[in-house]
Design a protein around this motif. Sequence first.
Motif: not given
Length: 150
Positions: A59-69
């Motif tokens: 029914g949906g998604y959880v999305s993961l992101y990263y900031n290397s700085s």
Amino acid sequence: MSNWMPFRRAVTGAAAALALSMTPALIATPASAATASCGSGYAFLDSYPIKGLDTNRTGGYVSLYYNSSTGKNCAIAKPISSWSGLVNHLDVQLTTNSYPGFVDDGLNANYHQWAGPIYIPARGECVDVGGYFDYGGERFAGHAYQVHCG
């Protein structure tokens, strides 16, 4: 050991609420009220399905992101587009083994389109991420444990 042990089992909405109330949480204010975006410098890592506990339908998604700085992870939970605005109690959570409790957006709100973005420092660590909501009388949950280490 993860701070999300109560969420490793499929639970009913009432039991999930009880488990959440017993876990220390830091409530996050969305960084961007107009859009569901982590902001500049964040690269997309992965997306995990949020599935019905009774039907196993996505029914949906959880999305993961990263900031290397900055060394921070970001997470956003969203229902599928045809359900946007129709779900209840949309919630996103993010933690690491060393973080005291978890970062949360939506726990004390009733979001319908997205939850997040939320941020957690995670340089050199694995993260646990989860997304949750109610739709059509069913509880939906999606988790990923100890992912994107480093």
